[in-house]
Design an enzyme around this catalytic site. Structure first.
Site, PDB file in Angstrom:
ATOM      1  N   GLU A 164      27.499  14.753  70.991  1.00  0.00           N
ATOM      2  CA  GLU A 164      27.883  14.427  72.372  1.00  0.00           C
ATOM      3  C   GLU A 164      28.226  12.947  72.580  1.00  0.00           C
ATOM      4  OE1 GLU A 164      28.280  13.502  76.042  1.00  0.00           O
ATOM      5  OE2 GLU A 164      26.190  13.176  75.548  1.00  0.00           O
TER       6      GLU A 164
ATOM      7  N   SER B 115      20.963  13.686  75.361  1.00  0.00           N
ATOM      8  CA  SER B 115      21.295  14.834  74.510  1.00  0.00           C
ATOM      9  C   SER B 115      22.232  14.367  73.404  1.00  0.00           C
ATOM     10  CB  SER B 115      22.014  15.913  75.315  1.00  0.00           C
ATOM     11  OG  SER B 115      21.192  16.382  76.338  1.00  0.00           O
TER      12      SER B 115
ATOM     13  N   ARG C  19      30.910  17.599  79.788  1.00  0.00           N
ATOM     14  CA  ARG C  19      30.668  16.372  79.014  1.00  0.00           C
ATOM     15  C   ARG C  19      31.962  15.823  78.401  1.00  0.00           C
ATOM     16  NH1 ARG C  19      26.521  17.202  81.209  1.00  0.00           N
ATOM     17  NH2 ARG C  19      24.404  16.823  80.475  1.00  0.00           N
TER      18      ARG C  19
HETATM   19  N1  EPU Z   1      14.753  24.366  74.897  1.00  0.00           N
HETATM   20  C1  EPU Z   1      13.894  24.695  73.871  1.00  0.00           C
HETATM   21  N2  EPU Z   1      13.445  23.697  73.059  1.00  0.00           N
HETATM   22  C2  EPU Z   1      13.799  22.400  73.246  1.00  0.00           C
HETATM   23  C3  EPU Z   1      14.681  22.065  74.286  1.00  0.00           C
HETATM   24  C4  EPU Z   1      15.135  23.068  75.115  1.00  0.00           C
HETATM   25  O1  EPU Z   1      13.549  25.859  73.689  1.00  0.00           O
HETATM   26  O2  EPU Z   1      13.339  21.575  72.468  1.00  0.00           O
HETATM   27  C5  EPU Z   1      15.184  25.414  75.835  1.00  0.00           C
HETATM   28  C6  EPU Z   1      14.465  25.232  77.174  1.00  0.00           C
HETATM   29  O3  EPU Z   1      13.256  25.898  77.212  1.00  0.00           O
HETATM   30  C7  EPU Z   1      15.436  25.816  78.150  1.00  0.00           C
HETATM   31  C8  EPU Z   1      16.784  25.531  77.516  1.00  0.00           C
HETATM   32  O4  EPU Z   1      16.551  25.253  76.138  1.00  0.00           O
HETATM   33  O5  EPU Z   1      15.278  27.197  78.274  1.00  0.00           O
HETATM   34  C9  EPU Z   1      17.533  24.401  78.197  1.00  0.00           C
HETATM   35  O6  EPU Z   1      16.769  23.208  78.127  1.00  0.00           O
HETATM   36  P1  EPU Z   1      16.847  22.060  79.246  1.00  0.00           P
HETATM   37  O7  EPU Z   1      16.671  22.650  80.595  1.00  0.00           O
HETATM   38  O8  EPU Z   1      15.945  20.955  78.849  1.00  0.00           O
HETATM   39  O9  EPU Z   1      18.360  21.582  79.235  1.00  0.00           O
HETATM   40  P2  EPU Z   1      19.379  21.317  78.064  1.00  0.00           P
HETATM   41  O10 EPU Z   1      20.420  22.382  78.094  1.00  0.00           O
HETATM   42  O11 EPU Z   1      18.657  21.110  76.796  1.00  0.00           O
HETATM   43  C10 EPU Z   1      21.067  19.961  79.546  1.00  0.00           C
HETATM   44  C11 EPU Z   1      21.808  18.660  79.466  1.00  0.00           C
HETATM   45  C12 EPU Z   1      20.874  17.522  79.863  1.00  0.00           C
HETATM   46  C13 EPU Z   1      20.407  17.751  81.288  1.00  0.00           C
HETATM   47  C14 EPU Z   1      19.691  19.112  81.367  1.00  0.00           C
HETATM   48  C15 EPU Z   1      19.361  19.474  82.788  1.00  0.00           C
HETATM   49  C16 EPU Z   1      23.544  18.877  77.781  1.00  0.00           C
HETATM   50  C17 EPU Z   1      24.012  18.518  76.417  1.00  0.00           C
HETATM   51  N3  EPU Z   1      22.330  18.446  78.130  1.00  0.00           N
HETATM   52  O12 EPU Z   1      20.033  19.933  78.555  1.00  0.00           O
HETATM   53  O13 EPU Z   1      21.654  16.328  79.841  1.00  0.00           O
HETATM   54  O14 EPU Z   1      19.536  16.724  81.726  1.00  0.00           O
HETATM   55  O15 EPU Z   1      20.569  20.155  80.859  1.00  0.00           O
HETATM   56  O16 EPU Z   1      20.528  19.800  83.486  1.00  0.00           O
HETATM   57  O17 EPU Z   1      24.281  19.530  78.525  1.00  0.00           O
HETATM   58  C18 EPU Z   1      22.328  14.457  78.527  1.00  0.00           C
HETATM   59  O18 EPU Z   1      23.473  14.880  78.626  1.00  0.00           O
HETATM   60  O19 EPU Z   1      22.063  13.412  77.910  1.00  0.00           O
HETATM   61  C19 EPU Z   1      21.242  15.217  79.125  1.00  0.00           C
HETATM   62  C20 EPU Z   1      19.966  14.874  78.982  1.00  0.00           C
END
Ligand code: EPU
Length: 350
Positions: free
Chosen positions: A341, A245, A174
């Site tokens: 971010e 995010s 990012r």
């Molecule tokens: N989780 C929770 N509670 C929540 C949200 C997430 O427990 O409210 C847990 C999920 O269960 C999972 C883990 O956290 O085990 C990761 O969650 P998720 O797969 O939704 O991905 P993320 O790490 O929260 C990142 C990116 C997203 C991208 C997704 C998929 C960043 C900052 N965010 O989110 O990017 O779509 O992975 O690759 O790296 C963005 O940058 O705007 C964005 C949406």
């Protein structure tokens, strides 16, 4: 929309006041006193000249990764250059170029429809093509830099056109050089290298679990799955203002990750580089009890705690107050500092 001239008779850009609430996906009310739209490459040298008369320049694409202040005193340049074309091809790959003002998702959709596979994991990310390299967008196991072939930008400092390769863009999670020197370059076109011997990228847990992707999925299958997964947990900015995010997933050394995991057994983290782990900030925020909580006109999204939302009429101050409360709780409980971010645009000096 009323067509107010952005150009004077000599072709110069003419700034005008404009409310930017429909030009940022957070839908924050933000009044620009000097706004111009860039519609052709020829506008860039004119912009360089015009920008010298203002204390700051904000280059705006789809407005999907910014927190705008209520009033912007400097110059705002909205990039609206259009066009997608195939600019190179050999046995290994195709190079596809898109103008900076194209919608990223429309670009991905067009590529997948033409059989130019490789961007399907990045479907449905809001924003424009020109903004994509700025934060090195990434989702579901693919980052822009994995497919990046180069970009064209206008350097407002040297007043020259430049072609930049990946190394010059300093891509990281990012992050890129464009985040560190805002207002220096205006990206006008981005080129992606799409492999002819395409391989699906299915490592991300949500995709591995997705029904129907197990046996020989096509890029179209993955595109459909990514769209469905995103729609199921991320709010659509057209109906609920947000900037995706709001925090980066914090990267911590392996020993710190292990210590945290011992104390908090459900902790979610993924290996990141050699000796580090990327923690799921959404999980940390969720476990602090913030998911679905509201604070005035803003709140933490009810299905993805990493996303802050605007229920209507919010200002940057509302968003940043909520963000500070979330950061403070996560810091206190886990000793982990969350980094914002999106780009927070400074309010004018009084
Ligand atoms: N989780 C929770 N509670 C929540 C949200 C997430 O427990 O409210 C847990 C999920 O269960 C999972 C883990 O956290 O085990 C990761 O969650 P998720 O797969 O939704 O991905 P993320 O790490 O929260 C990142 C990116 C997203 C991208 C997704 C998929 C960043 C900052 N965010 O989110 O990017 O779509 O992975 O690759 O790296 C963005 O940058 O705007 C964005 C949406």
């Amino acid at each position: 929309m009323v067509a107010v001239a952005d150009f004077d008779a000599s072709g110069g850009l003419v700034p005008r006041a404009r409310d930017l609430s429909d030009l940022n996906t957070f839908a924050l009310v933000s009044q620009a006193s000097a706004y111009v739209q860039l519609r052709s490459a020829g506008d860039l040298p004119r912009l360089a000249e015009l920008a010298t008369r203002y204390e700051s320049l904000l280059v705006l694409g789809g407005g999907s990764n910014v927190v705008l202040p209520s009033a912007i005193g400097g110059l705002v340049a909205h990039v609206a250059l259009r066009g997608v074309r195939l600019v190179g091809e050999d046995e290994e790959s195709r190079i596809v170029e898109a103008a900076a003002g194209e919608s990223w998702h429309d670009f991905v959709t067009q590529c997948v429809a033409r059989g130019w596979d490789g961007l399907e994991n990045l479907a449905l990310i809001p924003g424009t093509v020109g903004a994509a390299p700025v934060q090195n967008i990434g989702a579901y196991g693919v980052e822009l830099c994995d497919r990046f072939a180069g970009l064209t930008a206008y350097d407002l400092h040297s007043r020259r056109w430049v072609d930049m390769e990946a190394a010059e863009c300093a891509f990281a999670y990012r992050d890129s050089i464009f985040k560190h020197e805002p207002g220096r370059w205006v990206i006008t076109a981005v080129r992606m290298r799409l492999p002819k011997r395409w391989q699906p990228v299915l490592e991300y847990p949500d995709l591995r679990r997705y029904p129907g992707l197990a046996a020989a999925p096509t890029a179209r299958d993955i595109f459909g799955a990514v769209c469905e997964i995103r729609r199921s947990k991320l709010p659509d900015p057209a109906t609920l203002g947000n900037a995706g995010s709001f925090f980066k997933n914090p990267v911590v050394p392996a020993n710190r990750y292990e210590a945290l995991q011992a104390r908090f057994p459900g902790l979610v983290g993924y290996p990141h580089g050699g000796d580090a782990y990327k923690l799921a900030a959404g999980w940390l925020i969720d476990r602090c009890g913030w998911k679905g909580r509201r604070m005035g006109p803003v709140g933490v999204h009810e299905r993805q705690a990493l996303v802050l939302v605007n229920y209507g009429g919010a200002s940057a101050d509302d968003v940043l107050t909520l963000a500070a409360a979330v950061r403070s709780d996560v810091g206190e409980r886990y000793g982990v500092e969350l980094e914002i971010e999106p780009v927070v645009v400074a309010a004018p000096r009084r």
